[in-house]
Design a protein around this motif. Structure first.
Motif, PDB file in Angstrom:
ATOM      1  N   ALA A  78       0.857  -1.186   0.000  1.00 15.10           N
ATOM      2  CA  ALA A  78       0.000   0.000   0.000  1.00 15.10           C
ATOM      3  C   ALA A  78       0.892   1.235   0.000  1.00 15.10           C
ATOM      4  O   ALA A  78       2.103   1.146   0.245  1.00 15.10           O
ATOM      5  CB  ALA A  78      -0.943   0.014   1.206  1.00 15.10           C
ATOM      6  N   ALA A  79       0.289   2.379  -0.294  1.00 15.26           N
ATOM      7  CA  ALA A  79       1.063   3.619  -0.347  1.00 15.26           C
ATOM      8  C   ALA A  79       0.182   4.793   0.040  1.00 15.26           C
ATOM      9  O   ALA A  79      -1.029   4.792  -0.203  1.00 15.26           O
ATOM     10  CB  ALA A  79       1.629   3.838  -1.751  1.00 15.26           C
ATOM     11  N   THR A  80       0.807   5.781   0.640  1.00 14.00           N
ATOM     12  CA  THR A  80       0.168   7.080   0.854  1.00 14.00           C
ATOM     13  C   THR A  80       0.778   8.043  -0.151  1.00 14.00           C
ATOM     14  O   THR A  80       1.999   8.236  -0.176  1.00 14.00           O
ATOM     15  CB  THR A  80       0.395   7.596   2.278  1.00 14.00           C
ATOM     16  N   VAL A  81      -0.084   8.595  -1.003  1.00 14.02           N
ATOM     17  CA  VAL A  81       0.388   9.428  -2.109  1.00 14.02           C
ATOM     18  C   VAL A  81      -0.164  10.838  -1.972  1.00 14.02           C
ATOM     19  O   VAL A  81      -1.231  11.064  -1.398  1.00 14.02           O
ATOM     20  CB  VAL A  81      -0.020   8.829  -3.469  1.00 14.02           C
ATOM     21  N   ARG A  82       0.579  11.799  -2.510  1.00 17.09           N
ATOM     22  CA  ARG A  82       0.115  13.177  -2.551  1.00 17.09           C
ATOM     23  C   ARG A  82      -0.728  13.407  -3.786  1.00 17.09           C
ATOM     24  O   ARG A  82      -0.424  12.890  -4.871  1.00 17.09           O
ATOM     25  CB  ARG A  82       1.296  14.153  -2.557  1.00 17.09           C
ATOM     26  N   LEU A  83      -1.776  14.204  -3.643  1.00 15.61           N
ATOM     27  CA  LEU A  83      -2.645  14.570  -4.746  1.00 15.61           C
ATOM     28  C   LEU A  83      -2.433  16.037  -5.106  1.00 15.61           C
ATOM     29  O   LEU A  83      -1.921  16.812  -4.296  1.00 15.61           O
ATOM     30  CB  LEU A  83      -4.115  14.324  -4.383  1.00 15.61           C
ATOM     31  N   VAL A  84      -2.822  16.398  -6.298  1.00 15.65           N
ATOM     32  CA  VAL A  84      -2.686  17.787  -6.750  1.00 15.65           C
ATOM     33  C   VAL A  84      -4.050  18.278  -7.204  1.00 15.65           C
ATOM     34  O   VAL A  84      -4.947  17.498  -7.541  1.00 15.65           O
ATOM     35  CB  VAL A  84      -1.674  17.912  -7.909  1.00 15.65           C
ATOM     36  N   ALA A  85      -4.209  19.602  -7.211  1.00 14.36           N
ATOM     37  CA  ALA A  85      -5.474  20.189  -7.631  1.00 14.36           C
ATOM     38  C   ALA A  85      -5.674  20.012  -9.132  1.00 14.36           C
ATOM     39  O   ALA A  85      -4.731  20.106  -9.918  1.00 14.36           O
ATOM     40  CB  ALA A  85      -5.504  21.667  -7.270  1.00 14.36           C
ATOM     41  N   THR A  86      -6.908  19.753  -9.518  1.00 14.07           N
ATOM     42  CA  THR A  86      -7.255  19.641 -10.936  1.00 14.07           C
ATOM     43  C   THR A  86      -7.286  21.033 -11.556  1.00 14.07           C
ATOM     44  O   THR A  86      -7.825  21.973 -10.973  1.00 14.07           O
ATOM     45  CB  THR A  86      -8.625  18.976 -11.100  1.00 14.07           C
ATOM     46  N   ALA A  87      -6.698  21.146 -12.729  1.00 13.36           N
ATOM     47  CA  ALA A  87      -6.666  22.449 -13.407  1.00 13.36           C
ATOM     48  C   ALA A  87      -8.079  22.916 -13.727  1.00 13.36           C
ATOM     49  O   ALA A  87      -8.929  22.119 -14.151  1.00 13.36           O
ATOM     50  CB  ALA A  87      -5.842  22.349 -14.688  1.00 13.36           C
ATOM     51  N   GLN A  88      -8.319  24.202 -13.551  1.00 14.68           N
ATOM     52  CA  GLN A  88      -9.635  24.770 -13.843  1.00 14.68           C
ATOM     53  C   GLN A  88      -9.839  24.986 -15.329  1.00 14.68           C
ATOM     54  O   GLN A  88     -10.969  24.995 -15.820  1.00 14.68           O
ATOM     55  CB  GLN A  88      -9.803  26.097 -13.092  1.00 14.68           C
ATOM     56  N   ALA A  89      -8.770  25.221 -16.059  1.00 14.52           N
ATOM     57  CA  ALA A  89      -8.863  25.491 -17.487  1.00 14.52           C
ATOM     58  C   ALA A  89      -7.629  24.931 -18.180  1.00 14.52           C
ATOM     59  O   ALA A  89      -6.544  24.874 -17.587  1.00 14.52           O
ATOM     60  CB  ALA A  89      -8.973  26.984 -17.744  1.00 14.52           C
ATOM     61  N   SER A  90      -7.796  24.502 -19.430  1.00 15.87           N
ATOM     62  CA  SER A  90      -6.660  23.981 -20.186  1.00 15.87           C
ATOM     63  C   SER A  90      -6.874  24.208 -21.668  1.00 15.87           C
ATOM     64  O   SER A  90      -8.007  24.414 -22.124  1.00 15.87           O
ATOM     65  CB  SER A  90      -6.448  22.487 -19.904  1.00 15.87           C
ATOM     66  N   ALA A  91      -5.789  24.150 -22.410  1.00 11.45           N
ATOM     67  CA  ALA A  91      -5.837  24.292 -23.866  1.00 11.45           C
ATOM     68  C   ALA A  91      -4.847  23.318 -24.470  1.00 11.45           C
ATOM     69  O   ALA A  91      -3.758  23.102 -23.921  1.00 11.45           O
ATOM     70  CB  ALA A  91      -5.507  25.718 -24.286  1.00 11.45           C
ATOM     71  N   LEU A  92      -5.214  22.731 -25.601  1.00 13.72           N
ATOM     72  CA  LEU A  92      -4.339  21.807 -26.305  1.00 13.72           C
ATOM     73  C   LEU A  92      -3.940  22.417 -27.641  1.00 13.72           C
ATOM     74  O   LEU A  92      -4.786  22.817 -28.437  1.00 13.72           O
ATOM     75  CB  LEU A  92      -5.035  20.465 -26.545  1.00 13.72           C
ATOM     76  N   LEU A  93      -2.645  22.486 -27.850  1.00 16.60           N
ATOM     77  CA  LEU A  93      -2.078  23.019 -29.088  1.00 16.60           C
ATOM     78  C   LEU A  93      -1.443  21.862 -29.842  1.00 16.60           C
ATOM     79  O   LEU A  93      -0.642  21.110 -29.277  1.00 16.60           O
ATOM     80  CB  LEU A  93      -1.037  24.079 -28.730  1.00 16.60           C
ATOM     81  N   THR A  94      -1.804  21.683 -31.117  1.00 17.27           N
ATOM     82  CA  THR A  94      -1.167  20.656 -31.939  1.00 17.27           C
ATOM     83  C   THR A  94      -0.267  21.332 -32.957  1.00 17.27           C
ATOM     84  O   THR A  94      -0.660  22.295 -33.616  1.00 17.27           O
ATOM     85  CB  THR A  94      -2.205  19.782 -32.666  1.00 17.27           C
ATOM     86  N   LEU A  95       0.942  20.804 -33.095  1.00 12.41           N
ATOM     87  CA  LEU A  95       1.956  21.394 -33.967  1.00 12.41           C
ATOM     88  C   LEU A  95       2.473  20.340 -34.929  1.00 12.41           C
ATOM     89  O   LEU A  95       2.789  19.214 -34.508  1.00 12.41           O
ATOM     90  CB  LEU A  95       3.118  21.935 -33.130  1.00 12.41           C
ATOM     91  N   GLY A  96       2.556  20.676 -36.201  1.00 14.27           N
ATOM     92  CA  GLY A  96       3.076  19.763 -37.194  1.00 14.27           C
ATOM     93  C   GLY A  96       4.516  20.087 -37.557  1.00 14.27           C
ATOM     94  O   GLY A  96       4.917  21.256 -37.564  1.00 14.27           O
TER      95      GLY A  96
END
Length: 955
Positions: A256-274
Motif C-alpha cells: 500500500a502507499a500514501t500518495v500526494r494529490l494535486v489540484a485539478t486544473a480549472q482550465a486547459s488548452a491543447l495546441l497541436t503542432l506539425g
C-alpha cells in the motif's frame, strides 16, 4: 506439480487460509508475459487479499527458496513483472482506496488500485494524481511505484516518486514495515529491532558512498535507471519511501502507499503542432518549456497512419499537416487567459519557422480523439498499417530536454547504420523518447543484431548525458547495460543496497542487480505454420502471427472507454481478458506450458466467457480479433467429437427457424409452456429467458410484399436469418426508409451469412452456407447490399472473405452496409426523415462498432435531429448464442449491468425517451431487462419509418 511446489501450496493453505493460489499450464501461460519481449513462466500465481497474505507468501517462499515477483496490471515493457517462482497479482483483490484526505491532499491506496480509479475518486474533491502514464486505465499504483512511472504530464508533475509520502512494505524475510520520508518503521513492535538494523545498514552504506551517489544519480529529470539512492543523502533527509520507488520489487514488496494529490486544473488548452520530422519537433521543445506547459508529447506519422487505417479516417482529426507532431497542453485558472497564451505560443513557434502548421484544438471530442492516439502509441506502433512488427527493448531512453534534438539526430543515424526502423513517440518535454524498433527477436541472427544495437544505443544515450530508462525501469531489457551508464563503484553500491534488503535474492531476481542477459528469455521464436480454416490474410504467419499480435499493453483490462473486453469488466479475471486469451493461444502454438494443442482444456476454458463481440478487433491497438480466434479454436477443438448441446440448438438456428416458420403458432405455444423449459434444458439453453416468438412464413411474405416500392432499385436488401425468423417487420421498415431516403431496394430472401455456425466454431458448415450466399450475390450486380442486422452485416463484411478467401467473397463483402452506413453515405442530400424524439437511449451493436468504423448510429441520430443520445457504450451481454447458453446467463447479466442496465433504469414510466437497438440480441436483452415496464427497443428502421407511429414524436 512437483513435490516442492505441492508442499509450498499446502503450507500456504495452512498459513493463509482463503488465499487463492493457482498452478498449472493455465496460470503459467497467463502470467509468463507482461508487455515486454520476455517470457518467464511462473510456478504459481497467488492473489493476496491483504498484507498478511503477502507476508505468508514471502515467508513460505523464503523457506522454500522460491522467487517472488510482484505484479500489478502486467503492463511493464521491460520485463519487470515476470518471474520464475510465485507471482503476486495485486490487481485482483488488493485494489481498494483506503482513504482520501482532501484537506491534506493525500490518498492511501492498496498496491493493486488502478490509476483511473484513484483519479475518479479524487476528482470528487477537485484533486487528481499527477503522474499519468498512457496506460492509466489499467496500470496500478503498485506498478507505477515499481517503475517510478511518469506519463504525459510529467513536465508539470514529474515522476511517481515525487508524489509518495509513505510505502507500506513487506521485507524479504516477511516483516511488515513503513518506509516514509524519515526512514523505516516496523508495523509490529516485535519487529522494531529487525527494521532498525536494516535502516542502520542502509545509512552506513550511503555514508560510505556519498561521492558517487551525489555525482552519478539525479542528473536529468528522467533518470530512472538503477536505484534512486540520492533520496537517502543527508541533504534530502533520508527519504526511504522515495528511495524504494523504482526498485521494481527487487528490494521489498509494496502492499500500500500514501500518495500526494494535486489540484485539478480549472482550465486547459491543447495546441497541436506539425513538423517535417521529430528532430525539428525536438528543436522547439526548449522554447515551449519556457511557457510552463503541463505536457509536451511527440509522435511520428506511422502511429497516426495506423490509427486511421484501423479505426477509420475520422479517428484522428485536429492534426495539422506534417510527418511528426507535438501536443502542447497549457493550463490555468481562466479559460480565456489560457487560450490567449496558447495562441501567443503558436505565433511564436510559427515565427521560429520549424512548424508545418499548428492549431489550438477547441473541440473536446477532438481533444479526446487526439489523446487516445497518443495513449495507444505503444500498441499502434507494435503492428503498423503495412503489417510490419516492432518491439520494445530500447523504448525508454531519456536525456535532458535541451539535448533531445541532438540525441534524436544521432539515434536515427544509429538506426540507419543498423538498417533498422524505429517508430518514435514519447514525452518530448521531459526528454524521454519511446521507440519501438523492427528487431527480429525470433532468430539467432536477429537476436545477435538486436544485442549489438542495444549496446551501442546505451553508449549513445550516455554520451548525451542521459539515462537508459526514463520511466519503464531497467527490468530484463536494460539491467545488463547499467554498467555502460554507471561506474563500477555505483554498480557495487546498487548490489549492496539490494543485499541489505534481500540478502538471498528472493525478490524479482534478474533485474537491476545481477541482471539476466538482455537476450535471455525472449518470448518470440520461429514457429511452424498452423493449419487453419480462416485465412488470416493480415498476418504473414497465419494463426501464429495473428495471436502474436497481442504484445501485452493490456488495454482490454480497462474498466471504461470503448467496448472491449466485456467479460473482463464483468469478472476481473486475467483469463477473461483479450490479453489473457491471446497469451494462452500463444502458449498453445508454442506447445510448452500448454502441450495438448487444439484439445487444450485451459484454452477452451479461457475462451468460454468470450462473448465474440469483436470489440477487440477495433479497440485493441494491435487489432487482436478474439472472436475469430475463438471460432477457429472451437472448430479444431471439437473436430470429430460431440459438441456442447447449445452448438446444435443455437448454432443451427437459421435452419431450424426456417422450418419452424411453417408452423410458428403451435411451436410458439409449445415453447411458452412447460415443454419449452424441457426443450431448453435439453438444448443447453437457459430457462431464465423467454424464447423469442418465431415469425410465420406468412408474416415474412407479407413484410416483403410491403417492402416493395415499385421504384427502380438502387440497393439490395439482404433479409438475414434473424430478421426473417423473429422480426420481419424490420425488413419492411428498412425498405420503406431506403425508399424515403432516395435509395430504394429490392429484397433478397432465403440466404444466410453463416454467423451462428461461425460463433459456435462449425466452420465447415459456415463455409458451405457462405459459398451459396456469395454465388447468389456475386452475379454482376454491384448495388450496395444493406443488412438490417448488424451482426450479419459484419459476418458478410469480414468473416465471409476470411473464410472463403475468394475474389467473389471479397467483392460481395465490399458492397455490404449497415442501415446506418448506407444512410450516412448514400441517402439523398435533401432527405428529411420523419419527426424524431428529442431523447434516445442507444445500444450500438458491438459488431457494428467494430467492423463499420466511422459509421456510428449515434452520429447519424445527432445529424438527423435527435438532441440527446445516451449511448450505452458496451456490450449488451446477450451477444448472440452466448447469453442464451445456460452456463453463461449470470455473466451475460453482469455484462449488461456495466452499461445497458443503468441506461434503461433512467427511463421513467410515461417518458418520451425511445430505446434504439438494431441488433436482435440487443433488443432481446432489453426486452428481458425491462420485463413488464412496457419498453420496447426499436430498430433504427422502425424509428425512421415514414409509415410508422413513433412514440415520443416532436411536432
Amino acid at each position: 506439480m512437483s513435490d516442492a511446489l505441492a508442499s509450498l501450496v499446502a503450507r500456504l493453505g495452512e498459513t493463509a487460509p482463503g488465499l487463492r493460489v493457482e498452478t498449472g499450464p493455465g496460470p503459467a501461460g497467463l502470467y509468463a508475459y507482461d508487455a515486454s519481449n520476455y517470457r518467464v513462466p511462473p510456478q504459481a500465481v497467488a492473489f493476496p487479499r491483504g498484507a498478511e497474505d503477502v507476508v505468508a507468501v514471502v515467508r513460505a517462499c523464503r523457506d522454500a527458496g522460491v522467487a517472488v515477483t510482484a505484479r500489478g496490471g502486467g503492463t511493464s515493457m521491460a520485463g519487470n513483472a515476470v518471474g520464475p517462482g510465485v507471482v503476486l497479482d495485486f490487481s485482483r483483490y488488493m485494489n481498494r482506496i483506503l482513504d482520501i484526505d482532501e484537506h491534506a491532499r493525500t490518498a492511501r491506496v492498496e498496491a493493486g488500485v488502478v490509476l483511473d480509479a484513484l483519479r475518479s475518486a479524487a476528482a470528487l474533491h477537485g484533486l487528481t494524481f499527477g503522474p499519468d502514464p498512457s496506460s492509466h486505465s489499467r496500470c496500478t499504483l503498485g506498478g507505477m511505484i515499481g517503475n517510478d512511472a511518469c506519463g504525459n504530464r510529467s513536465v508539470r508533475h514529474g515522476r511517481t516518486s515525487d508524489h509518495i509520502e509513505a510505502l507500506e512494505i513487506v521485507t524479504a524475510d516477511g516483516v511488515r514495515a513503513v518506509a516514509d520520508r524519515t526512514g523505516l518503521h516496523a508495523v509490529d513492535p516485535q519487529d522494531a529491532e529487525r527494521i532498525s538494523r536494516l535502516e542502520a545498514d542502509v545509512r552506513r552504506l550511503v555514508d560510505a558512498n556519498l561521492a558517487p551517489i551525489r555525482t552519478e544519480l539525479g542528473r536529468v529529470p528522467r533518470q530512472v535507471s538503477g536505484y534512486q539512492l540520492h533520496h537517502l543523502l543527508p541533504e534530502h533527509g533520508f527519504d526511504m519511501a522515495r528511495a524504494l520507488v523504482g526498485t521494481e520489487g527487487s528490494c521489498a514488496v509494496v502492499t500500500a502507499a500514501t500518495v500526494r494529490l494535486v489540484a485539478t486544473a480549472q482550465a486547459s488548452a491543447l495546441l497541436t503542432l506539425g513538423y517535417d520530422d521529430v528532430v525539428d519537433a525536438a528543436e522547439d521543445v526548449p522554447e515551449i518549456l519556457r511557457w510552463n506547459p503541463t505536457a509536451v508529447e511527440g509522435m511520428d506519422e506511422a502511429i497516426v497512419a495506423t490509427m486511421r487505417a484501423r479505426r477509420g479516417p475520422d479517428s484522428v482529426t485536429g492534426l495539422p499537416e506534417g510527418r511528426a507532431w507535438l501536443y502542447v497542453e497549457l493550463d490555468g485558472d481562466d479559460q480565456g487567459a489560457v487560450d490567449a497564451r496558447a495562441a501567443e505560443l503558436l505565433d511564436v513557434l510559427k515565427a521560429r519557422g520549424r512548424t508545418t502548421g499548428g492549431r489550438v484544438v477547441a473541440s473536446p471530442a477532438e481533444r479526446r480523439s487526439l489523446w487516445r492516439v497518443r495513449e495507444d502509441g505503444a500498441g499502434l506502433a507494435a503492428r503498423l498499417v503495412d503489417g510490419g512488427e516492432s518491439w520494445p527493448g530500447w523504448e525508454d531512453a531519456a536525456v535532458a530536454p535541451e539535448n533531445l534534438a541532438a540525441y534524436l539526430r544521432d539515434f536515427r543515424r544509429l538506426l540507419a547504420f543498423h538498417e533498422l526502423t524505429g517508430v518514435l513517440y514519447g514525452h518530448f518535454g521531459a526528454g524521454c523518447v519511446h521507440v519501438r524498433i523492427d528487431f527480429d527477436p525470433a532468430t539467432d541472427t536477429g537476436r545477435t543484431a538486436m544485442r549489438r544495437f542495444l549496446s551501442e544505443a546505451a553508449a549513445l544515450v550516455v554520451e548525451h548525458g542521459g539515462s537508459l530508462s526514463g520511466e519503464h525501469g531497467d527490468g530484463r531489457a536494460r539491467g545488463e547495460l547499467l554498467e555502460v551508464m554507471y561506474s563500477h563503484r555505483m554498480i557495487r553500491t546498487f548490489a549492496a543496497f539490494k543485499e541489505v534488503f534481500d540478502p538471498t535474492g528472493l525478490l524479482n531476481p534478474g533485474v537491476i542487480v545481477a541482471p539476466a542477459r538482455l537476450d535471455a528469455d525472449l518470448a518470440l521464436r520461429e514457429l511452424p505454420l498452423v493449419e487453419t480454416t480462416f485465412s488470416f490474410p493480415h498476418d504473414e504467419d497465419g494463426f501464429a502471427g495473428a495471436v502474436r499480435r497481442c504484445v501485452g499493453v493490456g488495454r482490454c483490462r480497462s474498466d471504461a472507454g470503448g467496448v472491449m473486453c466485456p467479460s473482463y469488466r464483468a469478472t476481473g479475471e486475467e483469463n477473461a481478458s483479450t490479453r489473457g486469451r491471446a497469451r494462452l493461444l500463444q502458449e498453445m502454438v508454442r506447445g510448452e506450458t500448454v502441450q495438448d494443442g487444439w484439445r487444450s482444456t485451459e484454452v477452451r476454458d479461457a475462451l468460454d466467457l468470450c462473448l465474440s463481440c469483436k470489440a477487440c478487433s477495433s479497440d485493441c491497438p494491435v487489432g487482436v480479433d478474439m472472436a475469430t480466434y475463438k471460432a477457429e479454436f472451437l472448430h479444431r477443438h471439437y473436430k470429430g467429437r460431440f459438441r456442447p448441446r447449445s452448438h446444435y440448438s443455437l448454432g443451427w438456428l437459421p435452419l431450424t427457424s426456417a422450418l419452424v416458420g411453417h408452423a410458428a403458432r403451435p411451436v410458439n405455444a409449445l415453447l411458452r409452456g412447460p415443454a419449452g423449459k424441457l426443450l431448453a434444458r435439453l438444448g443447453g439453453v437457459t430457462t431464465k429467458r423467454r424464447v423469442p416468438a418465431f415469425a410465420s412464413r406468412r408474416a415474412v411474405r407479407k413484410a416483403l410484399r410491403t417492402a416493395r416500392t415499385g421504384e427502380p432499385a438502387k440497393t439490395l436488401l439482404f433479409v438475414d436469418s434473424f430478421t426473417r425468423a423473429f422480426r420481419p417487420q424490420v425488413a419492411a421498415a428498412t425498405a420503406r426508409v431506403l425508399a424515403d431516403a432516395g435509395i430504394p431496394c429490392t429484397a433478397e430472401d432465403g440466404l444466410c451469412c453463416g454467423l451462428t455456425w461461425v460463433s459456435t466454431g462449425q466452420l465447415s458448415v459456415a463455409r458451405r452456407v457462405m459459398a451459396r450466399t456469395v454465388a447468389r450475390l456475386d452475379n454482376g450486380d454491384d448495388r450496395p447490399i444493406v443488412v438490417a442486422e448488424p451482426s450479419c452485416a459484419a459476418a458478410l463484411r469480414r468473416d465471409v472473405p476470411e473464410l472463403l478467401g475468394t475474389d467473389a467473397a471479397r467483392r460481395v463483402a465490399a458492397r455490404v452496409h449497415t442501415l446506418t452506413g448506407v444512410l450516412t453515405d448514400l441517402a439523398a442530400p435533401d432527405w428529411t426523415p420523419p419527426a424524431l424524439p428529442d431523447d434516445v437511449v442507444l445500444q450500438t451493436h458491438c459488431h457494428e462498432y467494430a467492423t463499420f468504423t466511422g459509421r456510428r448510429p449515434r452520429d447519424l441520430l445527432h445529424r438527423l435531429g435527435v438532441r440527446h443520445v445516451d449511448e450505452a457504450e458496451g456490450c449488451c451481454g446477450l451477444a448472440g448464442n452466448f447469453g442464451f447458453e445456460a452456463q453463461h446467463y449470470d455473466t451475460s447479466m453482469a455484462v449488461a449491468d456495466l452499461a445497458l442496465t443503468p441506461r434503461l433504469d433512467t427511463i421513467d414510466a410515461g417518458t418520451s425517451t425511445v430505446v434504439v437497438a438494431d441488433g436482435f440480441s440487443c433488443a432481446t436483452q432489453i426486452d428481458h431487462l425491462t420485463g413488464d415496464r412496457d419498453i420496447r427497443a426499436l430498430h433504427l428502421a422502425e424509428l425512421l419509418d415514414p409509415a410508422a407511429d413513433r412514440p415520443g414524436e416532436t411536432s
